[in-house]
Design an enzyme around this catalytic site. Structure first.
Site, PDB file in Angstrom:
ATOM      1  CB  ILE A 123      -0.962   0.020   1.281  1.00 31.38           C
ATOM      2  CG1 ILE A 123      -1.823  -1.043   0.816  1.00 31.38           C
ATOM      3  CG2 ILE A 123      -1.725   1.477   1.138  1.00 31.38           C
ATOM      4  CD1 ILE A 123      -2.939  -1.376   2.221  1.00 31.38           C
ATOM      5  N   PRO A 124       1.006   1.911  -0.929  1.00 30.18           N
ATOM      6  CG  PRO A 124       0.660   2.726  -3.278  1.00 30.18           C
ATOM      7  CD  PRO A 124       0.048   1.756  -2.384  1.00 30.18           C
ATOM      8  CB  CYS A 125       2.341   5.448   2.904  1.00 29.97           C
ATOM      9  SG  CYS A 125       3.423   4.308   3.439  1.00 29.97           S
ATOM     10  CG  HIS A 126       6.599   4.392  -1.618  1.00 27.78           C
ATOM     11  ND1 HIS A 126       5.890   3.296  -1.242  1.00 27.78           N
ATOM     12  CD2 HIS A 126       6.719   4.463  -2.929  1.00 27.78           C
ATOM     13  CE1 HIS A 126       5.769   2.495  -2.799  1.00 27.78           C
ATOM     14  NE2 HIS A 126       6.125   3.470  -3.582  1.00 27.78           N
ATOM     15  NE  ARG A 127       3.625   3.878  -6.153  1.00 24.80           N
ATOM     16  CZ  ARG A 127       2.803   2.601  -6.290  1.00 24.80           C
ATOM     17  NH1 ARG A 127       1.576   2.786  -6.441  1.00 24.80           N
ATOM     18  NH2 ARG A 127       3.545   1.688  -6.784  1.00 24.80           N
TER      19      ARG A 127
END
Length: 158
Positions: A123-127
């Site tokens: 779940i790409p919270c880094h984006r």
């Protein structure tokens, strides 16, 4: 429902990660920022997550297909769902994420929810970045966030 937990340690290019399954779904994928030894007892779901992370880091996977089970508040769950709409190789601001959740004033709350995301990378919270384009907040560390964004940008340009 299965009450056991299964654990795998994953050696990513950005450091060691842990994958935890309850036998029915993945319940956590996170960066390890400590030296405590972890006892591994992987199940098929941990192995599936390992395979998909290998594919991601090889550049052949841009989205994940894993059964996930999270235990967040309704707001956190909504934030994590919104994260999954950010395309590979792209970024949005916390404000944009709040707008997508139809709660445009909840920018700080969105940041807090993202920080509790139990599924790093998947779940790409880094984006999610600051409104002015700067990299802000990542529980895995800013160097990992920068690496992930650069990696995805390079792969999406191929």
């Amino acid at each position: 429902m299965n009450t056991n937990t299964y654990t795998a340690v994953y050696q990513a290019p950005i450091g060691t990660m842990v994958i935890i399954s309850n036998g029915d779904a993945i319940i956590e994928i996170d960066h390890i920022n400590h030296e405590e030894p972890i006892t591994e007892n992987p199940d098929k779901l941990c192995e599936q997550a390992t395979k998909q992370l290998d594919e991601y880091f090889s550049g052949s996977r841009t989205a994940f297909d894993l059964p996930l089970s999270s235990k967040g508040t309704p707001f956190q769950e909504a934030a994590w769902l919104a994260l999954q709409t950010i395309p590979y190789g792209e970024t949005i601001s916390y404000g944009e994420q709040a707008k997508r959740m139809e709660n445009p004033k909840a920018v700080r709350a969105v940041g807090g929810a993202n920080g509790k995301n139990p599924f790093s990378i998947v779940i790409p919270c880094h984006r999610v970045i600051g409104a002015n384009g700067t990299l802000t907040g990542y529980t895995g560390g800013m160097s990992r966030k920068e690496w992930l964004l650069d990696f995805e940008k390079q792969n999406s340009e191929k």
